[in-house]
Design a protein around this motif. Structure first.
Motif, PDB file in Angstrom:
ATOM      1  N   GLU A  84       0.411  10.460  -4.924  1.00  0.00           N
ATOM      2  CA  GLU A  84      -0.249  11.332  -5.894  1.00  0.00           C
ATOM      3  C   GLU A  84      -1.706  10.879  -6.044  1.00  0.00           C
ATOM      4  O   GLU A  84      -1.996   9.694  -5.948  1.00  0.00           O
ATOM      5  CB  GLU A  84       0.507  11.221  -7.225  1.00  0.00           C
ATOM      6  N   LYS A  85      -2.601  11.815  -6.231  1.00  0.00           N
ATOM      7  CA  LYS A  85      -4.041  11.530  -6.304  1.00  0.00           C
ATOM      8  C   LYS A  85      -4.402  10.439  -7.306  1.00  0.00           C
ATOM      9  O   LYS A  85      -5.261   9.608  -7.038  1.00  0.00           O
ATOM     10  CB  LYS A  85      -4.808  12.800  -6.679  1.00  0.00           C
ATOM     11  N   SER A  86      -3.731  10.427  -8.442  1.00  0.00           N
ATOM     12  CA  SER A  86      -4.101   9.486  -9.499  1.00  0.00           C
ATOM     13  C   SER A  86      -3.792   8.025  -9.156  1.00  0.00           C
ATOM     14  O   SER A  86      -4.369   7.120  -9.755  1.00  0.00           O
ATOM     15  CB  SER A  86      -3.400   9.861 -10.803  1.00  0.00           C
ATOM     16  N   VAL A  87      -2.896   7.766  -8.201  1.00  0.00           N
ATOM     17  CA  VAL A  87      -2.575   6.373  -7.854  1.00  0.00           C
ATOM     18  C   VAL A  87      -3.477   5.822  -6.748  1.00  0.00           C
ATOM     19  O   VAL A  87      -3.383   4.636  -6.421  1.00  0.00           O
ATOM     20  CB  VAL A  87      -1.091   6.180  -7.470  1.00  0.00           C
ATOM     21  N   LEU A  88      -4.358   6.638  -6.197  1.00  0.00           N
ATOM     22  CA  LEU A  88      -5.246   6.147  -5.138  1.00  0.00           C
ATOM     23  C   LEU A  88      -6.258   5.135  -5.662  1.00  0.00           C
ATOM     24  O   LEU A  88      -6.780   4.328  -4.900  1.00  0.00           O
ATOM     25  CB  LEU A  88      -5.962   7.318  -4.446  1.00  0.00           C
ATOM     26  N   VAL A  89      -6.537   5.154  -6.967  1.00  0.00           N
ATOM     27  CA  VAL A  89      -7.476   4.195  -7.559  1.00  0.00           C
ATOM     28  C   VAL A  89      -6.786   2.875  -7.894  1.00  0.00           C
ATOM     29  O   VAL A  89      -7.437   1.936  -8.350  1.00  0.00           O
ATOM     30  CB  VAL A  89      -8.154   4.771  -8.819  1.00  0.00           C
ATOM     31  N   LEU A  90      -5.485   2.790  -7.649  1.00  0.00           N
ATOM     32  CA  LEU A  90      -4.717   1.576  -7.893  1.00  0.00           C
ATOM     33  C   LEU A  90      -4.367   0.900  -6.572  1.00  0.00           C
ATOM     34  O   LEU A  90      -4.495   1.497  -5.509  1.00  0.00           O
ATOM     35  CB  LEU A  90      -3.423   1.921  -8.638  1.00  0.00           C
ATOM     36  N   ASN A  91      -3.917  -0.350  -6.648  1.00  0.00           N
ATOM     37  CA  ASN A  91      -3.357  -1.026  -5.476  1.00  0.00           C
ATOM     38  C   ASN A  91      -1.979  -0.423  -5.231  1.00  0.00           C
ATOM     39  O   ASN A  91      -1.174  -0.340  -6.152  1.00  0.00           O
ATOM     40  CB  ASN A  91      -3.210  -2.524  -5.730  1.00  0.00           C
ATOM     41  N   ASN A  92      -1.716  -0.009  -4.009  1.00  0.00           N
ATOM     42  CA  ASN A  92      -0.413   0.566  -3.650  1.00  0.00           C
ATOM     43  C   ASN A  92       0.332  -0.427  -2.770  1.00  0.00           C
ATOM     44  O   ASN A  92      -0.104  -0.721  -1.662  1.00  0.00           O
ATOM     45  CB  ASN A  92      -0.607   1.904  -2.941  1.00  0.00           C
ATOM     46  N   GLU A  93       1.445  -0.940  -3.289  1.00  0.00           N
ATOM     47  CA  GLU A  93       2.207  -1.991  -2.613  1.00  0.00           C
ATOM     48  C   GLU A  93       3.516  -1.427  -2.080  1.00  0.00           C
ATOM     49  O   GLU A  93       4.218  -0.696  -2.776  1.00  0.00           O
ATOM     50  CB  GLU A  93       2.487  -3.116  -3.614  1.00  0.00           C
ATOM     51  N   PHE A  94       3.820  -1.795  -0.842  1.00  0.00           N
ATOM     52  CA  PHE A  94       5.056  -1.360  -0.193  1.00  0.00           C
ATOM     53  C   PHE A  94       5.755  -2.595   0.365  1.00  0.00           C
ATOM     54  O   PHE A  94       5.192  -3.313   1.185  1.00  0.00           O
ATOM     55  CB  PHE A  94       4.758  -0.387   0.951  1.00  0.00           C
ATOM     56  N   MET A  95       6.988  -2.833  -0.078  1.00  0.00           N
ATOM     57  CA  MET A  95       7.804  -3.915   0.450  1.00  0.00           C
ATOM     58  C   MET A  95       8.771  -3.290   1.447  1.00  0.00           C
ATOM     59  O   MET A  95       9.576  -2.431   1.086  1.00  0.00           O
ATOM     60  CB  MET A  95       8.563  -4.627  -0.665  1.00  0.00           C
TER      61      MET A  95
END
Length: 135
Positions: A84-95
């Motif tokens: 979602e567009k709003s989470v692009l300004v956050l660190n996105n972590e994938f385990m």
């Protein structure tokens, strides 16, 4: 003892953020792909994602999303989720956790805050489109 524990290294498995047109949103959106560019099939794959960081001086974090794939064949890819567009300004972590044979592999991939933009794209192997890769 600790010296006897062998932690296998994740090689040729990585994530890519690719921008694609969405008929639902009538605009381009970012999708995360799991790329298996290895010679081995990945079994019992689990991807857990979350986003975290600061917006306007306030700490934000999203809920955990979990995705499971029975297998990801060698030299293939799987679409994991839309960002979602709003989470692009956050660190996105994938385990990412999976088996090759009877060995368990896991690795944390992080797309840094504001790194998923057209400014950082390169050609994604196997997909042959531009995207932001995290290895």
């Amino acid at each position: 003892m600790k010296k006897d524990i062998i932690i296998p290294t994740v090689e040729n498995v990585f994530l890519a953020a690719v921008q694609e047109w969405s008929d639902d949103f009538m605009e381009k959106v970012w999708y995360i792909y799991l790329i298996n560019d290895s010679d081995f099939q990945l079994d019992s794959v689990m991807v857990v994602s979350k986003a975290f960081g600061t917006i306007d001086g306030e700490m934000k974090k999203t809920s955990l999303l979990r995705h499971a794939f029975i297998e990801v064949p060698a030299v293939t890819f799987k679409k994991v989720e839309m960002l979602e567009k709003s989470v692009l300004v956050l660190n996105n972590e994938f385990m990412v956790t999976y088996f090759i044979g009877n060995k368990l592999y896991d690795r944390k991939f992080i797309f840094k805050a504001n790194s998923i933009t057209p400014d950082y794209v390169e050609e994604v192997p196997l997909l042959f489109v531009d995207g932001v890769i995290v290895r």
